[in-house]
Structures are given as structure tokens and as C-alpha cells.
Design an enzyme around this catalytic site. Structure first.
Site, mmCIF file in Angstrom:
data_model
loop_
_atom_site.group_PDB
_atom_site.id
_atom_site.type_symbol
_atom_site.label_atom_id
_atom_site.label_comp_id
_atom_site.label_asym_id
_atom_site.label_seq_id
_atom_site.Cartn_x
_atom_site.Cartn_y
_atom_site.Cartn_z
ATOM 1 N N GLU A 1 27.781 75.979 34.068
ATOM 2 C CA GLU A 1 29.059 76.130 33.364
ATOM 3 C C GLU A 1 29.186 75.019 32.335
ATOM 4 O O GLU A 1 28.349 74.108 32.282
ATOM 5 C CB GLU A 1 30.219 76.117 34.370
ATOM 6 C CG GLU A 1 30.207 77.343 35.273
ATOM 7 C CD GLU A 1 31.296 77.345 36.325
ATOM 8 O OE1 GLU A 1 32.233 76.547 36.244
ATOM 9 O OE2 GLU A 1 31.178 78.159 37.258
ATOM 10 N N HIS B 1 42.184 76.869 30.514
ATOM 11 C CA HIS B 1 40.875 77.529 30.606
ATOM 12 C C HIS B 1 40.673 78.321 29.323
ATOM 13 O O HIS B 1 41.553 79.090 28.913
ATOM 14 C CB HIS B 1 40.811 78.450 31.824
ATOM 15 C CG HIS B 1 39.404 78.832 32.179
ATOM 16 N ND1 HIS B 1 38.633 79.636 31.374
ATOM 17 C CD2 HIS B 1 38.633 78.496 33.234
ATOM 18 C CE1 HIS B 1 37.440 79.783 31.926
ATOM 19 N NE2 HIS B 1 37.412 79.089 33.049
ATOM 20 N N ARG C 1 35.540 72.101 28.602
ATOM 21 C CA ARG C 1 36.678 72.998 28.396
ATOM 22 C C ARG C 1 37.717 72.544 27.393
ATOM 23 O O ARG C 1 38.301 73.352 26.687
ATOM 24 C CB ARG C 1 37.414 73.155 29.727
ATOM 25 C CG ARG C 1 36.802 74.203 30.521
ATOM 26 C CD ARG C 1 37.585 74.451 31.735
ATOM 27 N NE ARG C 1 36.673 75.177 32.589
ATOM 28 C CZ ARG C 1 36.858 75.408 33.844
ATOM 29 N NH1 ARG C 1 37.944 74.962 34.437
ATOM 30 N NH2 ARG C 1 35.995 76.091 34.530
ATOM 31 N N HIS D 1 45.518 76.282 33.422
ATOM 32 C CA HIS D 1 44.591 76.615 34.508
ATOM 33 C C HIS D 1 44.574 75.580 35.631
ATOM 34 O O HIS D 1 44.500 75.939 36.806
ATOM 35 C CB HIS D 1 43.193 76.749 33.903
ATOM 36 C CG HIS D 1 42.104 77.070 34.865
ATOM 37 N ND1 HIS D 1 42.075 78.240 35.592
ATOM 38 C CD2 HIS D 1 40.988 76.380 35.238
ATOM 39 C CE1 HIS D 1 40.990 78.267 36.360
ATOM 40 N NE2 HIS D 1 40.328 77.140 36.169
ATOM 41 N N ARG E 1 38.723 67.813 33.750
ATOM 42 C CA ARG E 1 37.870 68.156 34.902
ATOM 43 C C ARG E 1 36.640 68.933 34.451
ATOM 44 O O ARG E 1 36.728 69.891 33.675
ATOM 45 C CB ARG E 1 38.669 69.021 35.872
ATOM 46 C CG ARG E 1 37.870 69.527 37.052
ATOM 47 C CD ARG E 1 38.747 70.357 37.949
ATOM 48 N NE ARG E 1 39.146 71.577 37.278
ATOM 49 C CZ ARG E 1 38.667 72.788 37.550
ATOM 50 N NH1 ARG E 1 37.746 72.946 38.483
ATOM 51 N NH2 ARG E 1 39.103 73.836 36.908
HETATM 52 P P1 FAD Z 1 45.673 76.297 46.653
HETATM 53 O O1 FAD Z 1 44.487 77.058 47.017
HETATM 54 O O2 FAD Z 1 46.409 76.713 45.431
HETATM 55 O O3 FAD Z 1 46.662 76.345 47.885
HETATM 56 C C1 FAD Z 1 47.957 75.785 47.806
HETATM 57 C C2 FAD Z 1 48.706 76.189 49.036
HETATM 58 O O4 FAD Z 1 49.940 75.470 49.119
HETATM 59 C C3 FAD Z 1 49.080 77.653 49.083
HETATM 60 O O5 FAD Z 1 48.849 78.097 50.397
HETATM 61 C C4 FAD Z 1 50.572 77.653 48.770
HETATM 62 O O6 FAD Z 1 51.275 78.752 49.289
HETATM 63 C C5 FAD Z 1 50.971 76.381 49.463
HETATM 64 N N1 FAD Z 1 52.247 75.784 49.025
HETATM 65 C C6 FAD Z 1 52.588 75.381 47.781
HETATM 66 N N2 FAD Z 1 53.823 74.854 47.808
HETATM 67 C C7 FAD Z 1 54.257 74.918 49.089
HETATM 68 C C8 FAD Z 1 55.455 74.550 49.737
HETATM 69 N N3 FAD Z 1 56.498 73.997 49.085
HETATM 70 N N4 FAD Z 1 55.576 74.776 51.074
HETATM 71 C C9 FAD Z 1 54.562 75.354 51.765
HETATM 72 N N5 FAD Z 1 53.405 75.727 51.195
HETATM 73 C C10 FAD Z 1 53.263 75.506 49.870
HETATM 74 N N6 FAD Z 1 37.708 75.513 40.984
HETATM 75 C C11 FAD Z 1 36.381 75.368 41.203
HETATM 76 O O7 FAD Z 1 35.936 74.307 41.667
HETATM 77 N N7 FAD Z 1 35.542 76.407 40.960
HETATM 78 C C12 FAD Z 1 35.974 77.598 40.472
HETATM 79 O O8 FAD Z 1 35.191 78.504 40.270
HETATM 80 C C13 FAD Z 1 37.347 77.755 40.205
HETATM 81 N N8 FAD Z 1 37.828 78.921 39.689
HETATM 82 C C14 FAD Z 1 39.176 79.069 39.553
HETATM 83 C C15 FAD Z 1 39.685 80.300 39.121
HETATM 84 C C16 FAD Z 1 41.046 80.514 39.059
HETATM 85 C C17 FAD Z 1 41.582 81.834 38.598
HETATM 86 C C18 FAD Z 1 41.930 79.471 39.417
HETATM 87 C C19 FAD Z 1 43.424 79.669 39.366
HETATM 88 C C20 FAD Z 1 41.435 78.234 39.811
HETATM 89 C C21 FAD Z 1 40.069 78.027 39.879
HETATM 90 N N9 FAD Z 1 39.538 76.807 40.298
HETATM 91 C C22 FAD Z 1 38.206 76.674 40.506
HETATM 92 C C23 FAD Z 1 40.419 75.746 40.740
HETATM 93 C C24 FAD Z 1 40.507 75.784 42.273
HETATM 94 O O9 FAD Z 1 40.486 77.125 42.700
HETATM 95 C C25 FAD Z 1 41.778 75.135 42.774
HETATM 96 O O10 FAD Z 1 41.951 73.876 42.175
HETATM 97 C C26 FAD Z 1 41.696 74.951 44.279
HETATM 98 O O11 FAD Z 1 41.425 76.178 44.902
HETATM 99 C C27 FAD Z 1 42.992 74.382 44.781
HETATM 100 O O12 FAD Z 1 42.955 74.390 46.183
HETATM 101 P P2 FAD Z 1 44.190 73.805 46.955
HETATM 102 O O13 FAD Z 1 43.895 73.954 48.385
HETATM 103 O O14 FAD Z 1 44.500 72.462 46.429
HETATM 104 O O15 FAD Z 1 45.408 74.736 46.498
HETATM 105 C C1 SIN Z 2 35.550 79.455 36.116
HETATM 106 O O1 SIN Z 2 34.954 80.169 36.906
HETATM 107 O O2 SIN Z 2 35.392 79.450 34.895
HETATM 108 C C2 SIN Z 2 36.551 78.504 36.675
HETATM 109 C C3 SIN Z 2 35.844 77.343 37.193
HETATM 110 C C4 SIN Z 2 36.782 76.206 37.400
HETATM 111 O O3 SIN Z 2 37.961 76.270 37.064
HETATM 112 O O4 SIN Z 2 36.298 75.189 37.897
#
Ligand code: FAD
Ligand code: SIN
Length: 525
Positions: A116, A244, A291, A352, A387
Site C-alpha cells: 500500500e 482516505h 495518503r 477516514h 498514519r
Molecule cells: P472500532 O473497531 O471502531 O470499535 C470501536 C467500538 O467502540 C465499537 O464497538 C463502538 O460501538 C464502541 N463505542 C464507541 N463509543 C462508545 C460508547 N460511548 N460506549 C460504548 N461503546 C462505544 N486499518 C488498518 O490497519 N488496515 C486496514 O485495512 C484498514 N481499513 C479500514 C477501512 C475502513 C473502511 C475503515 C473505516 C478503517 C480502516 N482501517 C484500517 C482503520 C481501522 O479499521 C481502525 O482504526 C480500527 O479498526 C479501529 O479499531 P478500534 O477497536 O479502535 O475501534
Molecule cells: C485501505 O485498505 O486502503 C485502508 C487501509 C488503512 O486505512 O490502513
């Protein structure tokens, strides 16, 4: 109905990769309660497409991944944190495999690695273009089987509990703030429950919903960051919001559908409507530049040509590779009439990822005692000003692991704070005008998108600040008077987060990484 009081060793707020990974590890040492505000799998994790960056085979090396991360972060990343994260990531990724995560393999049985933007090597492990869904599913399965883990779905954490709730004055200069758990709103009973915990893990994910267009799901309203900021904890780097470069241009759809950067890694090229590739004008790495550079270049081309989107030419990728590696994107585009093996995909940059967040140390510990943070809501120092793609899932794994190691050291010496009072809702009434909340939310998103997007200026930031100030005062007033509901909690949090982005952007007197201002020359690395 009665308010509930509950005591647990570990309270985990959020059920994405960060929360679930911490919960699974902490459950070896005590009772864990996961509070999550929607369905358990609703969060950014399940939408992750590209994959998880990790050094697994030569000629890749930790040094190369560390260097790529530092370069992407415009030298604002903390080198010590970058080194430990990258070096520990491989072991954490192998734990995912032990939990059942099925990363794609080549015919020779080795992991298939993608590339990437900003990566000098092929190092992104993936499960087709649905890596996050695979990880989330396997972690949920493991959590549901674990008898030490209780899962509270559809409950929203409102505020963390500190000495402030015992009547002790807490200021931003206080050095001994302690977290005793959280107040959690239960929509089934319309009550705010008190969850006392020895250790609290904040894992609430991102902030994308603060903008009009985002890849993030509805739950990404920055709640954890706002809760910690209100509790006078340290938050940093909020000016670094990552856009993104390639979300599917489909204006009616929210959240925006992502077209993974791995497609550019597989050869796809950014082009204008005439089919002319333009990235070479902006960076020698072309479509695979980091990015921030690609998103700004697209923004500039769109403004120059007066168009709403550019294109990603995926027809250069072999059909077989599209069907095997990108079946989700192929199916999605086909569903709106675009055959990506024959036609270019219209794409546009959208909000993003938040590189900033709750400040933590190398163990995921925040400035508030007994409160840890991991995942997108945390600012560990890994990402600096931007990032590197696919560096966030691995950050969540590394810091949830480290936070568990550190917190279990202190667990035996901790006790519950029984003096914590129940939530006080005296004097509040039912707010019957939901329009006050929904309209304010839209106004916030418009302000942030218009003035605090990919390109900023001092004047734009001041405008945003002045307009947000009105929304802030109106919303605080409404919040104090209203019986709680999830919508007012989220609006308040989003306004807090918008305020932090603007304030941090105003105080950065340079253009660096994701923060680009017309008033300051670009930072030269
Ligand atoms: P999340 O998975 O967002 O989970 C947050 C949780 O907190 C959820 O369960 C939500 O309901 C809960 N929550 C929020 N507020 C409250 C509250 N007040 N009370 C109770 N619960 C609450 N990163 C990579 O490294 N590789 C990738 O390929 C990649 N692709 C991506 C594609 C997309 C479309 C997106 C949106 C992001 C991508 N990212 C990628 C980024 C990565 O997915 C996220 O940064 C990561 O998954 C975040 O994980 P997390 O556990 O911190 O949060
Ligand atoms: C993507 O698949 O382009 C998202 C990857 C990322 O946000 O790290």
C-alpha cells in the site's frame, strides 16, 4: 426502573479489535465487562479492507517498516514507540492466527502480502478485501466462548467516573486523577447505570462522523476522546485527521464505501476524466505516495478541473486478481453498475482515520490513573503527523497486549470505590424536539467539512471555531436540561472532538503531514 450498580475487574468500552483483544487477554486475570453502544460487531474494525502491515519475510525488515512509518509520519512519530510497535507486531499478528484468523496464502503456503501507499515492501497480510470482518468475527467468537467475559450490547458509556464525581475539584493541571469506572446509559431501562471497575480500557474507535463524508460507521463519534477530555485527561494530535484518497463516489451513500489502497498496490492508477494519470505531477511515487500527499493531490485536481471526483483505473489489474483479492469491491461496484474489470471507478477523498487521540505511554496508560486506551481513540505516538496505511490494526493489537501486561501488575493492589454516587438526573425533562439534535449534528458536519478538511487556513479555522462555539453553548444547555438519550451524548462528544481538532489545528503553526494550511509553507523532510 432501578439503576444498576455493577463491579468488575476490567471494564472495556468498545468491541472493535482494540477492546476485544484486551478483553480476551484480561479475562485470564479477572472478570471483564465489555460495554458497546451498538451491536457487538459495529465499528471500524469490521470494515477494514487492505489488511495488517507486519514484517514476516525477507527482504523485508523491521528497519524498513520503521523507516516507512517515520517517513509517513513526517518525522513527528515517536521513534521509540515506532520501534517497539513494529518489532512486536509480528508476534501479535501470529496470535490472531491462533485465534483462527485466516490470512490469504500463496500456493507455496506462505502468506500472500500486499503493498500500500508509503510501504517500501510487500508486507500487508489480508483476508481478500475483507480483513477486518475476518478479524472481528474470530475475536467475537473467542470472546463469546470466554466465561470471564460479559458483553453489554447497545449500552452507551456517557462519562468516566473520577474524583470529580465525589465532589473533589479536578483541573487540567491535576496530576492524580483516578478512574473508578464509567456511567453507562441503558436505553432499555432509560437509566444510567454505574459500572465500577479496577481497570478501565477505552477502546471507542474513531471520529469520522464529525465530517459530512467518511468511511467510518455511525458509531465513530469520538466518544472516548471526548469523555477523557471532559475528565481532564491528556489528548493530543487531533489536527491530524487522515482523509482516505479513494472512497467510492456515490453521493447518496453514507458511510462512504472504501476502495482499498491495496488496489493501487496491485497496479491501479489515479486518473482524471480524460484518462490522464496525474499523480506524477505531485510525487515521484505516483499513485502509491503516502495518503496525505495523494488526498491533497486529488483535492487540488478536483478544484482545478471543477469536478466532484477523479477516477481509479483498475482495468490494468488482471481479472483473476480482481476476483480473488478484491471480490467485495468488485461486487459492490457491480451493484451500482460499474464493472471494474472494464471501467474506471469514480473516487473521492473522505475522512477516514484520527491519528490523534487520548495520549498514552508505551503501556497504553493514559494520564488518568487506572485508565488505559488502545486502538483508534488512542494517540500512542506511532502515527505522528500521518498514519502509514494498514498500521492501525497492528497498533491496536500491540497496545491492547501491553496494556494488559501493565494493568495486571497493579490489579491486586486496587479496590472498588464504593463512595461513587449514582448518576444524578434531577431536574432533567424529556426533550421532545429531536430536530434540535439532528440539525446541530448536520451543522457540525458542514462546518468541519467546509473549514477543517484537507486544506485549511487561519481564517477558515477561526470561522469554524466561532460557529462551533454557538453549537457548543446550545448543546451544553440542552444536555443539562434533558433526560439522557444516546443522540444527545453523541452530539456533545462530536462537538467536543470538533473543538479539539480546531484548537489543535490553530496551534500548529506549520503545514505538516495531514495538517495542511494555506498560511504556512509545507514542512520539508
Ligand atoms: P472500532 O473497531 O471502531 O470499535 C470501536 C467500538 O467502540 C465499537 O464497538 C463502538 O460501538 C464502541 N463505542 C464507541 N463509543 C462508545 C460508547 N460511548 N460506549 C460504548 N461503546 C462505544 N486499518 C488498518 O490497519 N488496515 C486496514 O485495512 C484498514 N481499513 C479500514 C477501512 C475502513 C473502511 C475503515 C473505516 C478503517 C480502516 N482501517 C484500517 C482503520 C481501522 O479499521 C481502525 O482504526 C480500527 O479498526 C479501529 O479499531 P478500534 O477497536 O479502535 O475501534
Ligand atoms: C485501505 O485498505 O486502503 C485502508 C487501509 C488503512 O486505512 O490502513
Amino acid at each position: 426502573m432501578l439503576k444498576m450498580r455493577k463491579e468488575v475487574d476490567f471494564l472495556v468500552i468498545g468491541s472493535g479489535v482494540a477492546g476485544l483483544c484486551f478483553a480476551l487477554k484480561a479475562a485470564n486475570y479477572g472478570k471483564v465487562c465489555i460495554v458497546t453502544k451498538s451491536k457487538i460487531d459495529e465499528g471500524s474494525t469490521r470494515f477494514a479492507q487492505g489488511g495488517i502491515a507486519s514484517v514476516v519475510y525477507q527482504p523485508d525488515s523491521y528497519e524498513k517498516h520503521i523507516q516507512d512509518t517515520m517517513v509517513a509520519g513526517a518525522e513527528l512519530s515517536d521513534k521509540h514507540i515506532v520501534e517497539l510497535t513494529i518489532r512486536e507486531a509480528t508476534a501479535r499478528v501470529m496470535e490472531l492466527v491462533e485465534w483462527g484468523v485466516d490470512f490469504d496464502k500463496n500456493k507455496d503456503g506462505k502468506f500472500a502480502l500486499a503493498k500500500e501507499g508509503g510501504h517500501s515492501e510487500y508486507r500487508v497480510l489480508h483476508h481478500k478485501d475483507m480483513t477486518g470482518a475476518e478479524i472481528e468475527e474470530k475475536l467475537i467468537l473467542a470472546a463469546k466462548k470466554n466465561t470471564n467475559i460479559e458483553i453489554y450490547e447497545n449500552k452507551i458509556a456517557v462519562d468516566i467516573i473520577t474524583q470529580h464525581h465525589l465532589g473533589v475539584e479536578v483541573t487540567r493541571r491535576s496530576t492524580d486523577i483516578t478512574c473508578y469506572g464509567a456511567y453507562v446509559f441503558n436505553p432499555d431501562t432509560n437509566q444510567v447505570d454505574t459500572v465500577l471497575a479496577k481497570i478501565t480500557m477505552m477502546a471507542t474507535g474513531g471520529i469520522g462522523m464529525v465530517y459530512e463524508h467518511t468511511t467510518n460507521p455511525l458509531v465513530a463519534t469520538g466518544d472516548g476522546i471526548a469523555m477523557v477530555y471532559r475528565a481532564k485527561g491528556a489528548v493530543r494530535g487531533m489536527e491530524f485527521v487522515q482523509f482516505h484518497p479513494t472512497s467510492l463516489y456515490n453521493p447518496k451513500e453514507s458511510p462512504s464505501f472504501l476502495i482499498t489502497e491495496a488496489m493501487r498496490g496491485a497496479g491501479a492508477i489515479l486518473k482524471d476524466a480524460n484518462g490522464v494519470s496525474f499523480m506524477e505531477k505531485y510525487d515521484e511515487r505516483g499513485s502509491l505516495a503516502p495518503r496525505d500527499i495523494v488526498a491533497r493531490a486529488i483535492d487540488s485536481e478536483m478544484k482545478r478541473q471543477g469536478v466532484d471526483h477523479v477516477y481509479l483505473d483498475t482495468t490494468v489489474i488482471k481479472k483473476q486478481e480482481i476476483f480473488e483479492h478484491f471480490p467485495n469491491i468488485y461486487a459492490k461496484c457491480l451493484s451500482i453498475g460499474i464493472d471494474i474489470t472494464k471501467e474506471m471507478i469514480p473516487v473521492v477523498p473522505v475522512a477516514h482515520y484520527s491519528c490523534g487521540g487520548i495520549q498514552t505511554d508505551e503501556w497504553g496508560a493514559t494520564s488518568i490513573r487506572n485508565l488505559y486506551a488502545s486502538g483508534e481513540c488512542a494517540s500512542t505516538g506511532l502515527h505522528g503527523a500521518n498514519r502509514l496505511a494498514s498500521n492501525s490494526l497492528l497498533e491496536a493489537l500491540v497496545f491492547s497486549h501491553r496494556a494488559c501486561l501493565k494493568s495486571v501488575e497493579s490489579l491486586p493492589s486496587l479496590s472498588f470505590c464504593h463512595e461513587v454516587p449514582d448518576w444524578n438526573s434531577d431536574g432533567t425533562v424529556l426533550n421532545e424536539e429531536m430536530v434540535l439534535i439532528t440539525q446541530s449534528r448536520k451543522e457540525l458536519q458542514t462546518i468541519m467539512s467546509a473549514y477543517v478538511g484537507i486544506v485549511r487556513s487561519n481564517l477558515r479555522l477561526q470561522r469554524a471555531f466561532d460557529r462551533l462555539d454557538i453549537l457548543y453553548r446550545e448543546t451544553e444547555d440542552l444536555y443539562k436540561k434533558s433526560i439522557l438519550n444516546p443522540e444527545i451524548c453523541e452530539l456533545r462528544n462530536m462537538i467536543n472532538v470538533g473543538y479539539l481538532i480546531i484548537r489543535h489545528a490553530m496551534s500548529r503553526k506549520e503545514s505538516r503531514g495531514l495538517h495542511y494550511s494555506l498560511d504556512y509553507p509545507p514542512y520539508k523532510q
